[in-house]
Design a protein around this motif. Structure first.
Motif, PDB file in Angstrom:
ATOM      1  N   LEU A  11       0.965  -1.172  -0.027  1.00 26.58           N
ATOM      2  CA  LEU A  11      -0.239  -0.390  -0.146  1.00 26.58           C
ATOM      3  C   LEU A  11       0.623   1.528  -0.450  1.00 26.58           C
ATOM      4  N   PHE A  12       0.081   2.121  -0.956  1.00 24.26           N
ATOM      5  CA  PHE A  12       1.351   3.547  -1.007  1.00 24.26           C
ATOM      6  C   PHE A  12       0.351   4.553   0.064  1.00 24.26           C
ATOM      7  N   THR A  13       1.085   5.457   0.673  1.00 21.14           N
ATOM      8  CA  THR A  13       0.739   6.307   1.313  1.00 21.14           C
ATOM      9  C   THR A  13      -1.024   7.073   1.141  1.00 21.14           C
ATOM     10  N   THR A  14      -0.772   7.601   0.459  1.00 14.09           N
ATOM     11  CA  THR A  14      -1.495   7.849  -0.224  1.00 14.09           C
ATOM     12  C   THR A  14      -3.313   7.502  -0.406  1.00 14.09           C
ATOM     13  N   ALA A  15      -3.238   5.515  -0.829  1.00 15.75           N
ATOM     14  CA  ALA A  15      -4.322   4.396  -0.638  1.00 15.75           C
ATOM     15  C   ALA A  15      -4.782   4.836   1.035  1.00 15.75           C
ATOM     16  N   THR A  16      -3.252   4.127   0.822  1.00 13.26           N
ATOM     17  CA  THR A  16      -4.019   3.899   2.812  1.00 13.26           C
ATOM     18  C   THR A  16      -4.230   5.257   3.175  1.00 13.26           C
ATOM     19  N   LEU A  17      -4.419   6.357   3.638  1.00 17.97           N
ATOM     20  CA  LEU A  17      -5.060   7.294   3.710  1.00 17.97           C
ATOM     21  C   LEU A  17      -6.259   7.779   3.022  1.00 17.97           C
ATOM     22  N   LEU A  18      -7.138   7.155   2.672  1.00 18.47           N
ATOM     23  CA  LEU A  18      -8.145   7.177   1.956  1.00 18.47           C
ATOM     24  C   LEU A  18      -8.658   6.951   2.326  1.00 18.47           C
ATOM     25  N   LEU A  19      -8.282   5.143   2.585  1.00 20.31           N
ATOM     26  CA  LEU A  19      -8.815   3.838   3.272  1.00 20.31           C
ATOM     27  C   LEU A  19      -9.082   4.111   4.546  1.00 20.31           C
ATOM     28  N   VAL A  20      -8.425   4.886   5.388  1.00 20.22           N
ATOM     29  CA  VAL A  20      -9.120   5.456   6.477  1.00 20.22           C
ATOM     30  C   VAL A  20      -9.768   6.445   6.455  1.00 20.22           C
ATOM     31  N   ARG A  21      -9.705   7.380   5.229  1.00 18.27           N
ATOM     32  CA  ARG A  21     -10.758   8.507   5.775  1.00 18.27           C
ATOM     33  C   ARG A  21     -12.052   8.104   5.342  1.00 18.27           C
ATOM     34  N   GLU A  22     -12.582   7.037   4.514  1.00 16.13           N
ATOM     35  CA  GLU A  22     -13.161   6.783   3.623  1.00 16.13           C
ATOM     36  C   GLU A  22     -14.478   6.201   4.675  1.00 16.13           C
ATOM     37  N   ASN A  23     -13.427   5.319   5.442  1.00 14.12           N
ATOM     38  CA  ASN A  23     -13.898   4.236   6.034  1.00 14.12           C
ATOM     39  C   ASN A  23     -14.749   4.920   8.020  1.00 14.12           C
ATOM     40  N   LYS A  24     -15.219   5.729   7.900  1.00 19.73           N
ATOM     41  CA  LYS A  24     -14.903   5.933   9.441  1.00 19.73           C
ATOM     42  C   LYS A  24     -15.554   4.100   9.937  1.00 19.73           C
ATOM     43  N   LYS A  25     -16.274   3.294   9.774  1.00 14.00           N
ATOM     44  CA  LYS A  25     -16.181   2.149  10.978  1.00 14.00           C
ATOM     45  C   LYS A  25     -15.639   1.247  11.115  1.00 14.00           C
ATOM     46  N   ILE A  26     -14.251   1.571  10.681  1.00 11.83           N
ATOM     47  CA  ILE A  26     -12.978   0.822  10.715  1.00 11.83           C
ATOM     48  C   ILE A  26     -12.816   0.265  12.288  1.00 11.83           C
ATOM     49  N   GLU A  27     -12.404  -0.721  13.125  1.00 14.56           N
ATOM     50  CA  GLU A  27     -12.675  -1.818  14.029  1.00 14.56           C
ATOM     51  C   GLU A  27     -11.428  -2.097  14.299  1.00 14.56           C
ATOM     52  N   GLU A  28     -10.679  -2.517  13.025  1.00 15.84           N
ATOM     53  CA  GLU A  28      -9.671  -3.256  13.534  1.00 15.84           C
ATOM     54  C   GLU A  28      -8.794  -2.713  12.002  1.00 15.84           C
ATOM     55  N   LEU A  29      -7.092  -2.697  12.568  1.00 14.48           N
ATOM     56  CA  LEU A  29      -6.645  -1.855  11.043  1.00 14.48           C
ATOM     57  C   LEU A  29      -5.176  -2.965  11.735  1.00 14.48           C
ATOM     58  N   GLN A  30      -4.549  -3.372  10.857  1.00 16.15           N
ATOM     59  CA  GLN A  30      -3.429  -4.580  10.761  1.00 16.15           C
ATOM     60  C   GLN A  30      -2.960  -4.375   9.287  1.00 16.15           C
ATOM     61  N   LEU A  31      -1.539  -3.365  10.206  1.00 14.80           N
ATOM     62  CA  LEU A  31      -0.986  -2.432   8.795  1.00 14.80           C
ATOM     63  C   LEU A  31       0.675  -2.315   8.773  1.00 14.80           C
TER      64      LEU A  31
END
Length: 105
Positions: free
Chosen positions: A1-21
């Motif tokens: 994952l590139f930074t821009t894609a990861t940032l988009l993922l977390v900004r657009e999915n406000k209900k994420i409960e678990e994040l494994q990066l």
């Protein structure tokens, strides 16, 4: 994952409960940590181990909210201080059950 894609993922999915990066060296930096900090209402598990572009500045984004993190895994981060880590832990002190922090300094 590139930074821009990861940032988009977390900004657009406000209900994420678990994040494994873990190991996303090119996908997680301080800007991504700012985005992750916006998940303070839902996030219960966070692993950013070996995301070596995360610094104290990235952890400072977590200073403004209390978090419901039950598990925090941050192994191998060599650009964060014990003070910044302490502040992050303090902001999830009521819910944190598991902490794994083998830091490299």
């Amino acid at each position: 994952l590139f930074t821009t894609a990861t940032l988009l993922l977390v900004r657009e999915n406000k209900k994420i409960e678990e994040l494994q990066l873990s190991g996303c060296k090119n996908g997680v930096d301080d800007a991504v940590m700012a985005g992750i900090s916006g998940l303070h209402k839902t996030l219960t598990f966070l692993d950013v181990s070996y995301c070596t572009n995360v610094t104290d500045e990235g952890l400072k984004h977590f200073a403004n909210h209390n978090y419901s993190l039950g598990s925090l895994v941050i192994n191998g981060l060599d650009k964060i201080s014990s003070a910044a880590l302490g502040q992050l832990i303090g902001n999830c002190a009521e819910t944190l059950i598991e902490l794994e922090a083998a830091l490299m300094d």
